[in-house]
Write a protein that holds these residues in place. Structure first.
Motif, PDB file in Angstrom:
ATOM      1  N   LEU A  32      39.055 -22.550 -16.664  1.00  0.00           N
ATOM      2  CA  LEU A  32      39.816 -22.809 -15.437  1.00  0.00           C
ATOM      3  C   LEU A  32      39.988 -21.479 -14.716  1.00  0.00           C
ATOM      4  N   PHE A  33      39.741 -21.493 -13.439  1.00  0.00           N
ATOM      5  CA  PHE A  33      39.682 -20.260 -12.650  1.00  0.00           C
ATOM      6  C   PHE A  33      40.793 -20.246 -11.594  1.00  0.00           C
ATOM      7  N   GLY A  34      41.575 -19.172 -11.576  1.00  0.00           N
ATOM      8  CA  GLY A  34      42.462 -18.923 -10.438  1.00  0.00           C
ATOM      9  C   GLY A  34      43.868 -19.478 -10.522  1.00  0.00           C
ATOM     10  N   PRO A  74      41.783 -15.542 -14.672  1.00  0.00           N
ATOM     11  CA  PRO A  74      42.680 -15.326 -13.532  1.00  0.00           C
ATOM     12  C   PRO A  74      42.018 -14.492 -12.444  1.00  0.00           C
ATOM     13  N   ILE A  75      42.668 -14.441 -11.311  1.00  0.00           N
ATOM     14  CA  ILE A  75      42.189 -13.605 -10.202  1.00  0.00           C
ATOM     15  C   ILE A  75      43.096 -12.382 -10.092  1.00  0.00           C
ATOM     16  N   GLY A  76      42.490 -11.214 -10.009  1.00  0.00           N
ATOM     17  CA  GLY A  76      43.254  -9.985  -9.799  1.00  0.00           C
ATOM     18  C   GLY A  76      43.479  -9.817  -8.301  1.00  0.00           C
ATOM     19  N   ARG A  77      44.666 -10.187  -7.860  1.00  0.00           N
ATOM     20  CA  ARG A  77      44.953 -10.175  -6.418  1.00  0.00           C
ATOM     21  C   ARG A  77      46.328  -9.555  -6.239  1.00  0.00           C
ATOM     22  N   GLY A 112      41.899 -11.225 -18.710  1.00  0.00           N
ATOM     23  CA  GLY A 112      42.656 -10.465 -17.729  1.00  0.00           C
ATOM     24  C   GLY A 112      41.634  -9.947 -16.727  1.00  0.00           C
ATOM     25  N   THR A 113      41.997  -9.915 -15.460  1.00  0.00           N
ATOM     26  CA  THR A 113      41.074  -9.403 -14.433  1.00  0.00           C
ATOM     27  C   THR A 113      41.605  -8.061 -13.957  1.00  0.00           C
ATOM     28  N   VAL A 114      40.850  -7.018 -14.247  1.00  0.00           N
ATOM     29  CA  VAL A 114      41.398  -5.675 -14.092  1.00  0.00           C
ATOM     30  C   VAL A 114      40.594  -4.878 -13.065  1.00  0.00           C
ATOM     31  N   HIS A 115      41.312  -4.345 -12.072  1.00  0.00           N
ATOM     32  CA  HIS A 115      40.688  -3.482 -11.069  1.00  0.00           C
ATOM     33  C   HIS A 115      40.507  -2.079 -11.669  1.00  0.00           C
ATOM     34  N   ALA A 116      39.274  -1.719 -11.974  1.00  0.00           N
ATOM     35  CA  ALA A 116      39.030  -0.413 -12.607  1.00  0.00           C
ATOM     36  C   ALA A 116      39.642   0.746 -11.803  1.00  0.00           C
ATOM     37  N   GLU A 161      33.038   4.205  -1.503  1.00  0.00           N
ATOM     38  CA  GLU A 161      31.861   3.514  -0.977  1.00  0.00           C
ATOM     39  C   GLU A 161      31.357   2.554  -2.051  1.00  0.00           C
ATOM     40  N   HIS A 162      30.688   1.500  -1.607  1.00  0.00           N
ATOM     41  CA  HIS A 162      30.315   0.423  -2.528  1.00  0.00           C
ATOM     42  C   HIS A 162      29.606   0.918  -3.792  1.00  0.00           C
ATOM     43  N   GLU A 163      28.579   1.746  -3.652  1.00  0.00           N
ATOM     44  CA  GLU A 163      27.800   2.167  -4.818  1.00  0.00           C
ATOM     45  C   GLU A 163      28.667   2.993  -5.773  1.00  0.00           C
ATOM     46  N   ARG A 165      31.755   2.735  -6.270  1.00  0.00           N
ATOM     47  CA  ARG A 165      32.738   1.921  -7.009  1.00  0.00           C
ATOM     48  C   ARG A 165      32.201   1.595  -8.396  1.00  0.00           C
ATOM     49  N   TYR A 166      30.919   1.257  -8.449  1.00  0.00           N
ATOM     50  CA  TYR A 166      30.325   0.909  -9.746  1.00  0.00           C
ATOM     51  C   TYR A 166      30.032   2.153 -10.575  1.00  0.00           C
ATOM     52  N   ASP A 167      29.775   3.263  -9.905  1.00  0.00           N
ATOM     53  CA  ASP A 167      29.611   4.551 -10.589  1.00  0.00           C
ATOM     54  C   ASP A 167      30.893   4.903 -11.351  1.00  0.00           C
ATOM     55  N   ASN A 214      31.785  -9.686 -15.735  1.00  0.00           N
ATOM     56  CA  ASN A 214      31.786  -9.130 -14.379  1.00  0.00           C
ATOM     57  C   ASN A 214      31.019 -10.098 -13.480  1.00  0.00           C
ATOM     58  N   ALA A 215      31.339 -10.063 -12.198  1.00  0.00           N
ATOM     59  CA  ALA A 215      30.715 -11.005 -11.266  1.00  0.00           C
ATOM     60  C   ALA A 215      30.118 -10.275 -10.071  1.00  0.00           C
ATOM     61  N   GLY A 216      29.564  -9.131 -10.301  1.00  0.00           N
ATOM     62  CA  GLY A 216      28.936  -8.393  -9.197  1.00  0.00           C
ATOM     63  C   GLY A 216      27.856  -9.234  -8.524  1.00  0.00           C
ATOM     64  N   ALA A 217      27.857  -9.220  -7.204  1.00  0.00           N
ATOM     65  CA  ALA A 217      26.868 -10.010  -6.475  1.00  0.00           C
ATOM     66  C   ALA A 217      25.771  -9.113  -5.894  1.00  0.00           C
ATOM     67  N   SER A 218      26.096  -7.872  -5.586  1.00  0.00           N
ATOM     68  CA  SER A 218      25.108  -6.940  -5.035  1.00  0.00           C
ATOM     69  C   SER A 218      24.159  -6.510  -6.159  1.00  0.00           C
ATOM     70  N   PRO A 219      22.993  -5.972  -5.802  1.00  0.00           N
ATOM     71  CA  PRO A 219      22.089  -5.484  -6.860  1.00  0.00           C
ATOM     72  C   PRO A 219      22.790  -4.478  -7.779  1.00  0.00           C
TER      73      PRO A 219
HETATM   74  C1  FMN Z   1      34.140 -15.531 -10.981  1.00  0.00           C
HETATM   75  C2  FMN Z   1      34.514 -14.385 -10.084  1.00  0.00           C
HETATM   76  C3  FMN Z   1      35.724 -13.763 -10.262  1.00  0.00           C
HETATM   77  C4  FMN Z   1      36.084 -12.686  -9.452  1.00  0.00           C
HETATM   78  N1  FMN Z   1      37.322 -12.157  -9.578  1.00  0.00           N
HETATM   79  C5  FMN Z   1      37.712 -11.193  -8.730  1.00  0.00           C
HETATM   80  C6  FMN Z   1      39.050 -10.738  -8.726  1.00  0.00           C
HETATM   81  O1  FMN Z   1      39.869 -11.286  -9.429  1.00  0.00           O
HETATM   82  N2  FMN Z   1      39.410  -9.718  -7.922  1.00  0.00           N
HETATM   83  C7  FMN Z   1      38.511  -9.111  -7.087  1.00  0.00           C
HETATM   84  O2  FMN Z   1      38.882  -8.177  -6.384  1.00  0.00           O
HETATM   85  N3  FMN Z   1      37.230  -9.543  -7.041  1.00  0.00           N
HETATM   86  C8  FMN Z   1      36.826 -10.572  -7.825  1.00  0.00           C
HETATM   87  N4  FMN Z   1      35.553 -11.048  -7.751  1.00  0.00           N
HETATM   88  C9  FMN Z   1      34.563 -10.339  -6.924  1.00  0.00           C
HETATM   89  C10 FMN Z   1      33.470  -9.680  -7.772  1.00  0.00           C
HETATM   90  O3  FMN Z   1      33.989  -8.878  -8.803  1.00  0.00           O
HETATM   91  C11 FMN Z   1      32.522  -8.831  -6.892  1.00  0.00           C
HETATM   92  O4  FMN Z   1      33.186  -7.705  -6.370  1.00  0.00           O
HETATM   93  C12 FMN Z   1      31.964  -9.653  -5.751  1.00  0.00           C
HETATM   94  O5  FMN Z   1      31.238 -10.741  -6.278  1.00  0.00           O
HETATM   95  C13 FMN Z   1      31.072  -8.824  -4.826  1.00  0.00           C
HETATM   96  O6  FMN Z   1      30.016  -8.227  -5.538  1.00  0.00           O
HETATM   97  P1  FMN Z   1      29.725  -6.681  -5.414  1.00  0.00           P
HETATM   98  O7  FMN Z   1      30.960  -5.970  -5.920  1.00  0.00           O
HETATM   99  O8  FMN Z   1      28.523  -6.430  -6.296  1.00  0.00           O
HETATM  100  O9  FMN Z   1      29.465  -6.385  -3.977  1.00  0.00           O
HETATM  101  C14 FMN Z   1      35.184 -12.178  -8.489  1.00  0.00           C
HETATM  102  C15 FMN Z   1      33.972 -12.852  -8.283  1.00  0.00           C
HETATM  103  C16 FMN Z   1      33.660 -13.962  -9.051  1.00  0.00           C
HETATM  104  C17 FMN Z   1      32.371 -14.687  -8.766  1.00  0.00           C
END
Ligand code: FMN
Length: 382
Positions: A32-34, A74-77, A112-116, A161-163, A165-167, A214-219
């Motif tokens: 369950l999400f969120g 959960p969602i880290g918000r 737990g959803t943790v903002h690094a 910057e985006h890159e 963040r992952y570094d 992790n749910a990174g969407a970018s490459p």
């Molecule tokens: C299942 C799922 C959960 C996520 N949870 C969070 C979250 O709680 N807080 C948040 O700031 N981003 C959350 N995100 C965003 C991702 O961590 C990621 O930053 C986003 O998909 C964009 O990808 P990018 O960081 O590679 O650009 C979530 C995405 C998904 C699909």
């Protein structure tokens, strides 16, 4: 006294393999999400929308635990999105939320959803170990790098910057993993983190560590997940199961090339009613007629999606997608239809799905009574 677990917890080995299987044998895991956020993932004004209160979260977690749901994500918000409902305006912090729920459940995995960039890794590692001990090996980490500028301003932290963040997240997760390992009294001298004499005890349960997702969407985000995580969330195609299967295989193959095992998950938004008609009507009622459109527009603006920045048709499509769960796969129908969609996602190679409902407590029992047995008969749930 029924608020606490019995003294003797079920015996289970907290190996990484068992943790990744969420201590079960389900071919398609369901989470369950969120639920830690007000309104959950439905940007709607209907009065029965999710409160996100602790009391409702506790009830939901116990219900899900008893029903055999595999995990809670959960969602880290940190700040709501405004609109008429201040969408996700009230949120429970996720590690403390997970700790409370782990203390009151038996078998469900709680993330737990943790903002690094916002959590010192030494503190985060210890908070998560504490949660893991409370849950006897059932804590999981969703590592996020953040994207919402306003949230970072509130912390007085400059968003990288985006890159980068992952570094940064790479160093952060390296430190966390080292603290969780047998390493003791070590220094870390990276590009961002400079720390001396790092020590963290106790270690996580079972001589291993929590599942990391992790749910990174970018490459860059995807590469980070594949390199570091046990579970990766990707977007399922809305139109083609083959496309979803292709995305899953690509992620898994990339992990295999690194000698890593990877669970691949997606996000779904479920509206399940006794008939197709009722499901469609309820979806229309909540997510179209009573959507909190001003909140939706606020979210889109944060992502720089407006009629000025994208073609009108794309804008309208995004608008309706964001209203129903900020982009998850809509699964709307009667139990046969919903079960079939989940079976198809399992066939596409997915390890699991994190789903949401408008009101989790109202809707989960019907889902568990009607959909789960169909999944069991199809062999995707134990
Ligand atoms: C299942 C799922 C959960 C996520 N949870 C969070 C979250 O709680 N807080 C948040 O700031 N981003 C959350 N995100 C965003 C991702 O961590 C990621 O930053 C986003 O998909 C964009 O990808 P990018 O960081 O590679 O650009 C979530 C995405 C998904 C699909």
């Amino acid at each position: 006294m029924n608020d606490v677990r019995p003294e003797v917890a079920p015996v289970r080995e907290a190996s990484l393999r068992n943790r990744m299987a969420m201590y079960g044998t389900n071919r398609l895991q369901i989470g369950l999400f969120g639920a830690n956020c007000s309104s959950g993932r439905a940007v709607t004004k209907v009065p029965e929308r999710w409160t996100g209160s602790w009391r409702d979260n506790l009830r939901l977690a116990r219900m899900a635990d008893e029903a055999g749901i595999d995990f809670l994500l959960p969602i880290g918000r940190w700040k709501g999105y405004g609109g008429d409902t201040d969408y996700q305006g009230a949120t429970l912090e996720t590690i403390t939320w997970a700790s409370g729920l782990l203390a009151c459940t038996q078998r469900i995995t709680v993330f737990g959803t943790v903002h690094a960039p916002l959590f010192n890794p030494v503190i985060a590692a210890k908070e998560m170990v504490t949660a893991d001990h409370i849950g006897e090996g059932r804590f999981g980490l969703n590592i996020v790098v953040g994207w919402n500028e306003g949230e970072f301003e509130m912390f007085g932290v400059q968003q990288r910057e985006h890159e980068q963040r992952y570094d940064y997240a790479q160093e952060w997760i390296d430190v966390i993993k080292m603290i969780w390992s047998d390493k003791e009294d070590f220094d870390f001298d990276g590009k961002y983190l400079h720390m001396k004499g790092i020590r963290g005890k106790p270690k996580p349960c079972g001589g291993t560590r929590p599942v990391i997702m992790n749910a990174g969407a970018s490459p860059t985000g995807q590469a980070f997940a594949i390199r570091n995580c046990d579970a990766f969330f990707l977007q399922a195609s809305r139109t083609s199961l083959e496309e979803t299967a292709g995305r899953v295989a690509k992620a898994r193959n990339a992990a295999t090339e690194l000698g890593r095992e990877l669970g691949v998950y997606t996000v779904g938004v479920i509206t399940c009613k006794p008939t197709e008609r009722e499901a469609e009507d309820y979806y229309q009622h909540c997510i179209v007629e009573h959507a909190d459109w001003s909140a939706v527009d606020g979210i889109l603006a944060l992502k720089n999606i407006s009629p000025d920045t994208v073609p009108m048709q794309e804008y309208l499509t995004k608008r309706s997608q964001y209203a129903q769960g900020m982009g998850g796969l809509p699964i709307v129908g009667d139990p046969d239809h919903v079960a079939q969609q989940l079976i198809d996602l399992s066939k596409a190679g997915l390890t699991g799905i994190a789903v949401s409902f408008v009101n989790y407590i109202d809707e989960l029992p019907f889902f568990c009574e009607e959909v789960v047995p169909r999944l069991q008969r199809a062999g995707v749930r134990a």
